[in-house]
Design an enzyme around this catalytic site. Structure first.
Site, short mmCIF file in Angstrom:
data_model
loop_
_atom_site.label_atom_id
_atom_site.label_comp_id
_atom_site.label_asym_id
_atom_site.label_seq_id
_atom_site.Cartn_x
_atom_site.Cartn_y
_atom_site.Cartn_z
N HIS A 63 0.62 -1.03 -0.04
CA HIS A 63 -0.04 0.07 0.06
C HIS A 63 1.13 1.24 0.06
O HIS A 63 2.10 1.09 0.44
CB HIS A 63 -1.09 -0.11 1.16
CG HIS A 63 -0.25 -0.22 2.43
ND1 HIS A 63 0.19 -1.47 2.99
CD2 HIS A 63 -0.02 0.92 3.42
CE1 HIS A 63 0.75 -1.18 4.10
NE2 HIS A 63 0.63 0.21 4.48
N HIS A 67 0.83 5.44 1.10
CA HIS A 67 0.35 6.28 2.02
C HIS A 67 0.01 7.59 1.22
O HIS A 67 1.14 8.09 0.65
CB HIS A 67 0.84 6.67 3.30
CG HIS A 67 1.08 5.49 4.23
ND1 HIS A 67 0.24 5.57 5.42
CD2 HIS A 67 1.90 4.39 4.20
CE1 HIS A 67 0.63 4.29 5.97
NE2 HIS A 67 1.41 3.58 5.20
#
Ligand code: 5GP
Length: 145
Positions: free
Chosen positions: A107, A109
Site C-alpha cells: 500500500h 500512503h
C-alpha cells in the site's frame, strides 16, 4: 515481519478488499482501491492498494501491477490536493516491520501536509471517527478526475 515471507490472506487490507470489514472508500477501478486510513497521521490520510495482488511490499510486486498502482496513487493524490488544499503531500510506503510496516499487503500512503502542523504518530495514533472519515472520503471522491 521481515522482507521475506508469505502473503497472509487474513490481513486487514485483504479483508477490506473482500468487504469483510468496513472502510471509508474513496476510489476504485479495475486495479486499485483507495480508502481513508483509520488511524490518520493527518487530516485526509489516504491509502491506495492494488486489488489483485498478493504482494506484501514493493519488492514483491510485479511491474504489471505496479504501473496501475502508481497511476492510481497520482490520481488520488491529485484529488486529495483538490479537496483539501494542503501545502504539501507526503507520499510514502514502508517495506518490512523494521522499516515501520504494520499491514502486509502492499500500500501507498498519501498524507496531506499543512505548514506548522506536525504529523501524528505512524499507525499508532487514535482511531478516527468513521463518520468524519466517510465525509472526507466523499469530498476526495468528488474531486477524482
Ligand atoms: P503501514 O504501517 O503498513 O505502512 O500502514 C498501515 C496503515 O494502515 C497505517 O497507517 C494504519 O493506520 C492503517 N490501518 C490499520 N488498521 C486499519 C484499518 O482497520 N482500517 C484502515 N482503513 N486503516 C488501517
Amino acid at each position: 515481519m521481515s522482507l521475506d515471507g508469505t502473503y497472509d490472506n487474513g490481513n486487514i487490507f485483504a479483508k477490506i478488499l473482500r468487504g469483510k470489514i468496513p472502510a471509508a472508500r474513496v476510489f476504485e477501478d479495475d486495479h486499485v482501491l483507495a480508502f481513508m486510513d483509520a488511524f490518520p497521521q493527518a487530516l485526509g490520510h489516504t491509502l491506495v492498494i492494488p486489488k489483485h495482488s498478493t504482494a506484501r511490499n514493493l519488492l514483491d510486486e510485479s511491474p504489471e501491477r505496479l504501473s496501475p498502482l502508481i497511476l492510481g496513487v497520482q490520481r488520488v493524490a491529485r484529488a486529495v490536493r483538490a479537496a483539501l488544499i494542503p501545502d504539501g503531500l507526503t507520499v510514502t510506503q514502508f517495506n518490512g516491520a523494521t522499516a515501520g510496516q504494520t499491514v502486509f499487503h502492499l500500500h501507498v500512503h498519501i498524507i496531506p501536509r499543512w505548514e506548522g502542523v506536525p504529523l501524528a504518530r505512524h499507525a499508532g495514533g487514535g482511531m478516527a471517527n468513521p463518520a468524519e472519515l466517510k465525509a472526507l472520503a466523499d469530498r476526495i471522491a468528488a474531486k477524482i478526475s
